[in-house]
Design a protein around this motif. Structure first.
Motif, mmCIF file in Angstrom:
data_model
loop_
_atom_site.group_PDB
_atom_site.id
_atom_site.type_symbol
_atom_site.label_atom_id
_atom_site.label_comp_id
_atom_site.label_asym_id
_atom_site.label_seq_id
_atom_site.Cartn_x
_atom_site.Cartn_y
_atom_site.Cartn_z
ATOM 1 N N ARG A 402 0.822 -1.210 0.000
ATOM 2 C CA ARG A 402 0.000 0.000 0.000
ATOM 3 C C ARG A 402 0.853 1.256 0.000
ATOM 4 N NH1 ARG A 402 -3.258 0.053 5.061
ATOM 5 N NH2 ARG A 402 -4.085 1.973 4.126
ATOM 6 N N GLY A 403 2.171 1.066 -0.034
ATOM 7 C CA GLY A 403 3.070 2.205 0.020
ATOM 8 C C GLY A 403 3.750 2.443 -1.311
ATOM 9 N N LEU A 404 3.884 3.700 -1.683
ATOM 10 C CA LEU A 404 4.526 4.036 -2.953
ATOM 11 C C LEU A 404 5.999 3.649 -2.941
ATOM 12 C CD1 LEU A 404 4.487 5.408 -5.726
ATOM 13 C CD2 LEU A 404 4.882 7.587 -4.566
ATOM 14 N N ARG A 405 6.675 3.921 -1.852
ATOM 15 C CA ARG A 405 8.103 3.631 -1.797
ATOM 16 C C ARG A 405 8.386 2.144 -1.964
ATOM 17 N NH1 ARG A 405 12.138 2.357 1.923
ATOM 18 N NH2 ARG A 405 14.142 3.367 1.498
ATOM 19 N N SER A 406 7.665 1.307 -1.223
ATOM 20 C CA SER A 406 7.912 -0.134 -1.316
ATOM 21 C C SER A 406 7.537 -0.671 -2.694
ATOM 22 C CB SER A 406 7.136 -0.874 -0.222
ATOM 23 O OG SER A 406 5.739 -0.669 -0.368
ATOM 24 N N THR A 407 6.472 -0.122 -3.283
ATOM 25 C CA THR A 407 6.060 -0.581 -4.606
ATOM 26 C C THR A 407 7.081 -0.194 -5.667
ATOM 27 O OG1 THR A 407 3.744 -0.341 -3.956
ATOM 28 C CG2 THR A 407 4.193 -0.553 -6.304
ATOM 29 N N LYS A 408 7.660 0.978 -5.543
ATOM 30 C CA LYS A 408 8.713 1.378 -6.474
ATOM 31 C C LYS A 408 9.925 0.454 -6.346
ATOM 32 C CE LYS A 408 9.855 5.700 -6.703
ATOM 33 N NZ LYS A 408 10.218 7.056 -6.238
ATOM 34 N N LEU A 409 10.296 0.117 -5.118
ATOM 35 C CA LEU A 409 11.475 -0.723 -4.914
ATOM 36 C C LEU A 409 11.266 -2.132 -5.447
ATOM 37 C CD1 LEU A 409 12.499 0.410 -1.318
ATOM 38 C CD2 LEU A 409 13.739 0.867 -3.446
ATOM 39 N N THR A 410 10.071 -2.671 -5.293
ATOM 40 C CA THR A 410 9.824 -4.043 -5.736
ATOM 41 C C THR A 410 9.538 -4.140 -7.235
ATOM 42 O OG1 THR A 410 7.522 -3.779 -5.018
ATOM 43 C CG2 THR A 410 9.017 -4.930 -3.521
ATOM 44 N N SER A 411 8.963 -3.089 -7.812
ATOM 45 C CA SER A 411 8.623 -3.136 -9.237
ATOM 46 C C SER A 411 9.659 -2.463 -10.119
ATOM 47 C CB SER A 411 7.275 -2.457 -9.475
ATOM 48 O OG SER A 411 7.367 -1.053 -9.269
ATOM 49 N N ARG A 412 10.465 -1.547 -9.552
ATOM 50 C CA ARG A 412 11.443 -0.711 -10.233
ATOM 51 C C ARG A 412 10.799 0.440 -11.005
ATOM 52 N NH1 ARG A 412 16.084 -0.451 -8.343
ATOM 53 N NH2 ARG A 412 16.816 0.415 -10.327
ATOM 54 N N ALA A 413 9.491 0.539 -11.003
ATOM 55 C CA ALA A 413 8.831 1.645 -11.706
ATOM 56 C C ALA A 413 9.161 2.962 -11.018
ATOM 57 C CB ALA A 413 7.323 1.433 -11.726
ATOM 58 N N GLY A 414 9.636 3.927 -11.781
ATOM 59 C CA GLY A 414 9.965 5.236 -11.237
ATOM 60 C C GLY A 414 11.373 5.369 -10.712
ATOM 61 N N LEU A 415 12.212 4.332 -10.888
ATOM 62 C CA LEU A 415 13.572 4.371 -10.350
ATOM 63 C C LEU A 415 14.620 4.558 -11.431
ATOM 64 C CD1 LEU A 415 13.487 1.607 -7.579
ATOM 65 C CD2 LEU A 415 13.158 4.074 -7.350
ATOM 66 N N GLY A 416 14.216 4.903 -12.639
ATOM 67 C CA GLY A 416 15.150 5.046 -13.747
ATOM 68 C C GLY A 416 15.817 6.397 -13.788
ATOM 69 N N ILE A 417 16.474 6.678 -14.914
ATOM 70 C CA ILE A 417 17.305 7.867 -15.026
ATOM 71 C C ILE A 417 16.492 9.162 -14.956
ATOM 72 C CG2 ILE A 417 17.232 7.942 -17.555
ATOM 73 C CD1 ILE A 417 20.217 8.787 -17.427
ATOM 74 N N CYS A 418 15.218 9.127 -15.376
ATOM 75 C CA CYS A 418 14.423 10.360 -15.308
ATOM 76 C C CYS A 418 13.868 10.592 -13.910
ATOM 77 C CB CYS A 418 13.289 10.342 -16.337
ATOM 78 S SG CYS A 418 11.765 9.543 -15.788
#
Length: 474
Positions: A402-418
């Protein structure tokens, strides 16, 4: 006192001029040139003979530029990328790299302003759709930048789609490059547009300047025979090595495609914008309060929640260039410590009108949640990390996050160069729609401690404990 202003678009230029009239020294920083996206123009060595035909308020820009460049109390620094803001003791430090953006020979600089005005503007928000990663799919802002700043047409047959008044000047800029604009597709349906644009008509009288600008774009649409289709959007792009066609469909009031209304249109480019995302990473770094609408919270004069920090323009609300100029002037005066006078009172009235106008734009053209219905499992959501919509939704289901941070870490969405500039708000929307109990507000995709790319070599070469005189190179 020294006022540092970040951003030299309409808001930043107006802030600089107002601060100078109030007697403050000014350092005006911009990553590109004076004018911002609104007054983007050909470089000095390739001037257009009739530049004013391509820009609204061009004479106003020329006057602001001339006044500031001739003013010894205003230092203008272009090619200046602010990569971080932090605090030392009781003062903010603004860290800048000056030079070409390739990160090879930039000069570091640290500023300790008495007051800081953030006028960093906004960039396009583009909703993904199948095929949006094909060459030939542009954000509308990028297409307009190429048309205004380089006179480059992004294609011969171009379709413009998305939502909001910005689609019209984009179509006009494309027409000036001799591109054939086959249509402007506005996602909002006509009844929604009529309801919001005709309500309280007396409020529109205070925005007659915007009405004249809009009228000019409408006449351009008619003159160039560009169809304007409401309740319609691009739901897919097709092609092998680049865009060859798009599928458009009628959209319901939630922006979900209506089955059976799909049609294919041959194009070699498509320009898309579904509104704007304010560039608030520097405001977050400075500690400014961000409202639930994800804009910087200010008072009527542009003061943020942080003493000595002011904000103006589209990071406080999307209202257009005239609204940005008004807010910039108010922020510049307040940052310089100017006392209240007739000018301030007049500017405050204009700002109130601009705030109402911005609210009208959001009510008429704001993104509706049904847009996710045109996605399929293979649609790229995060282009940097190549995360598809299906993979992202599966990750949410598997982790029950339910958290944005954990979802980004597990999916990698939003963690790229931009750093989620392209996909961040879309990631948040899709997460919210797939978490029945509500998202835990633990972070934001706009939080970027390193606000712009910096090489390790540049980082290593920085002084260990930079010191600076106000407004001067450390």
């Amino acid at each position: 006192m020294t006022v540092v202003i970040v951003g030299a678009g309409p808001a930043g230029l107006a802030a600089a001029r107002a601060a100078r009239t109030a007697g403050a020294s000014v350092v005006l920083l911009d990553a590109a040139e004076l004018g911002g996206q609104y007054w983007r123009h050909l470089p000095a060595e390739r001037r257009a003979r009739e530049q004013r035909r391509l820009h609204h308020g061009w004479s106003r820009f020329l006057a602001l530029r001339a006044a500031l460049t001739a003013d010894p109390g205003c230092e203008i620094v272009t090619g200046a990328q602010i990569w971080a803001i932090d605090r030392t003791e009781d003062r903010l430090r603004v860290h800048v790299l000056i030079g070409a953006a390739d990160g090879r020979a930039r000069t570091p600089r640290t500023l300790l302003p008495d007051a800081l005005v953030l006028a960093t503007g906004a960039h396009d928000r583009t909703l993904p759709f199948p095929g949006w990663d094909l060459p030939g799919v542009y954000s509308a802002g990028a297409a307009q930048a190429l048309a205004k700043g380089e006179r480059i047409a992004v294609g011969k047959r171009v379709l413009v789609a998305g939502a909001g008044p910005f689609l019209l000047p984009v179509a006009a800029s494309l027409a000036h490059t001799d591109a054939s604009v086959v249509g402007v597709h506005e996602a909002a349906r006509l009844p929604v547009l009529a309801k919001n644009w005709t309500a309280r008509p007396w409020e529109l009288f205070a925005a007659l300047g915007k009405g004249a600008e809009l009228g000019g774009y409408v006449l351009g649409q008619v003159r160039n025979r560009i169809p304007y289709i409401t309740g319609s959007g691009v739901i897919a792009a097709h092609g092998d090595e680049r865009v060859e066609a798009v599928t458009v469909a009628e959209l319901d009031t939630s922006w979900a495609p209506l089955p059976g209304t799909e049609r294919r249109i041959e194009v070699d480019a498509v320009c898309v914008s579904h509104g704007f995302t304010p560039r608030i990473e520097l405001a977050i770094a400075a500690g400014c309060r961000i409202g639930p609408d994800r804009f910087v919270v200010t008072d009527v004069d542009g003061r943020t929640s942080v003493d000595g920090v002011f904000a103006a323009g589209e990071i406080t609300g999307i209202g257009g260039a005239q609204a940005a100029e008004t807010e910039g002037a108010l922020a510049g005066l307040a940052a310089a410590g100017a006392v209240d006078d007739r000018r301030t009172a007049k500017l405050r009235r204009s700002r109130a009108s601009a705030v109402r106008f911005a609210a009208r734009i959001e009510q008429a053209h704001g993104i509706r949640k049904g847009w996710t219905a045109w996605l399929d499992r293979d649609t790229l959501l995060c282009r940097c990390e190549e995360v598809t919509h299906g993979e992202f939704v599966d990750t949410i289901a598997a982790t029950r996050s339910r958290g944005l941070r954990s979802t980004k870490l597990t999916s990698r969405a939003g963690l790229g160069i931009c750093q989620a500039r392209m996909c961040g708000r879309n990631v948040e929307d899709i997460l919210g729609q797939n978490v029945p109990d509500g998202v835990i507000t633990d972070t934001s995709t706009d939080h970027r401690p390193i606000a712009a790319p910096i090489s390790l070599a540049e980082l290593a070469a920085l002084p260990a404990a930079p010191t600076a005189q106000e407004g001067h190179i450390s």
